[in-house]
Design an enzyme around this catalytic site. Structure first.
Site, mmCIF file in Angstrom:
data_model
loop_
_atom_site.group_PDB
_atom_site.id
_atom_site.type_symbol
_atom_site.label_atom_id
_atom_site.label_comp_id
_atom_site.label_asym_id
_atom_site.label_seq_id
_atom_site.Cartn_x
_atom_site.Cartn_y
_atom_site.Cartn_z
ATOM 1 N N GLU A 139 -63.799 -46.196 82.203
ATOM 2 C CA GLU A 139 -62.929 -45.951 83.416
ATOM 3 C C GLU A 139 -63.908 -44.899 84.453
ATOM 4 O OE1 GLU A 139 -59.327 -44.015 82.445
ATOM 5 O OE2 GLU A 139 -58.335 -45.802 81.619
ATOM 6 N N GLU A 184 -57.084 -50.653 76.887
ATOM 7 C CA GLU A 184 -55.742 -49.962 76.762
ATOM 8 C C GLU A 184 -54.639 -50.637 77.229
ATOM 9 O OE1 GLU A 184 -56.551 -45.987 77.884
ATOM 10 O OE2 GLU A 184 -58.484 -45.547 76.958
#
Length: 300
Positions: free
Chosen positions: A106, A225
């Site tokens: 991220e 995720e």
């Protein structure tokens, strides 16, 4: 399917994994763990988890550098290079198996687009390339390099967003993290909404799955995720969402792996546990029994 665990989990990782597998009624094919700084990985516990002869698993390891900019790492920071060489030696000796590996997942949240910041999108791509190349050149050939995006529309439409990509030769899989909300509003909907989240403020964005499938036609895709946040105001939504995964999974054939993030409380206090209600647990266990989630990860 798999399970994610972080450093902040209070239980030993083996215990947390066993508890999750017990409540969901199935083994996990991927074990996802997070490391940072100069930690050497996988740990002995992580190696034992994936080499369990009763339930072999794949390992997904996430490394986040600390105390040094992306640009300095890309330029060959001596301390980081020494660490990477130690890490490669550890992998050669103790874990030659293939495993998913990402660097600073991220990254979008940390991009500073000003020239010279050390954290531009180009700096990230160069840093990722340097890390993967140095590890592989030092004999860590089991790395399956995975680029993990945030999948947040305001970042996806930034002019620098495409510059995060390090190149086909150092990226094997494309992954992203996405969560569903149980209350109406942002992120509320079914699995299809999660996979291709849109924004009325950015109508040109096609959704992350659509974008990734078109942008990377030859790369496997992964939800590295995912989860559904519980709401006491709408407690039945989580079960509805899990049912939608089973009904809509066929619409996303490029996705080859999914890793669930199960926590009683994230940094914002949200609860993604699959057993936050008895209805949610029944729906998740039913989902896990579907044919597309029956995978064999043993070496051939």
């Amino acid at each position: 399917m798999g399970r994610r665990t972080g450093r902040a989990h209070r239980h030993p990782r083996t215990t947390a994994l066993r508890e999750f597998e017990l409540k969901t009624g199935r083994p996990q094919a991927i074990y996802h763990a997070y490391h940072r700084g100069t930690e050497v990985f996988p740990t002995a516990e992580e190696i034992a988890i994936v080499r369990d002869p009763r339930t072999p698993r794949l390992l997904f390891l996430n490394w986040k550098p600390q105390g040094v900019s992306w640009a300095r790492i890309a330029a060959g920071d001596p301390a980081t290079d020494a660490y990477l060489d130690r890490l490669a030696a550890h992998l050669r000796t103790n874990f030659p198996e293939q495993f998913f590996f990402t660097v600073h997942h991220e990254p979008e949240d940390d991009v500073r687009p000003e020239p010279g910041s050390g954290y531009t999108a180009d700096d990230y791509a160069a840093m990722f390339r340097h890390v993967v190349t140095r590890l592989r050149d030092a004999g860590a050939t089991g790395i399956v390099a995975t680029l993990v995006h945030m999948a947040y529309v305001p970042w996806n439409v930034q002019p620098w967003f495409p510059d995060l990509y390090p190149g086909d030769d150092v990226v094997d899989w494309i992954a992203w993290d996405a969560y569903a909300y149980s209350d109406p509003g942002y992120g509320h909907g079914d699995f299809a909404e999660l996979m291709n989240r849109r924004s009325g403020q950015h109508p040109s964005w096609p959704g992350f799955y659509n974008w990734a499938a078109a942008r990377y036609p030859d790369k496997p895709l992964m939800l590295s995720e995912w989860g559904v946040w519980h709401s006491d105001r709408n407690p039945g939504h989580k079960a509805e969402f899990y049912r939608s995964v089973g009904n809509q999974m066929r619409l996303f054939p490029r996705v080859k792996a999914m890793v669930y993030f199960d926590t009683p409380r994230n940094q914002q206090g949200y609860d993604s546990r699959v057993d936050s209600s008895p209805f949610a647990l029944v729906a998740y266990r039913t989902l896990g029994r579907q044919a597309q989630f029956q995978v064999d990860v043993r070496p051939r």
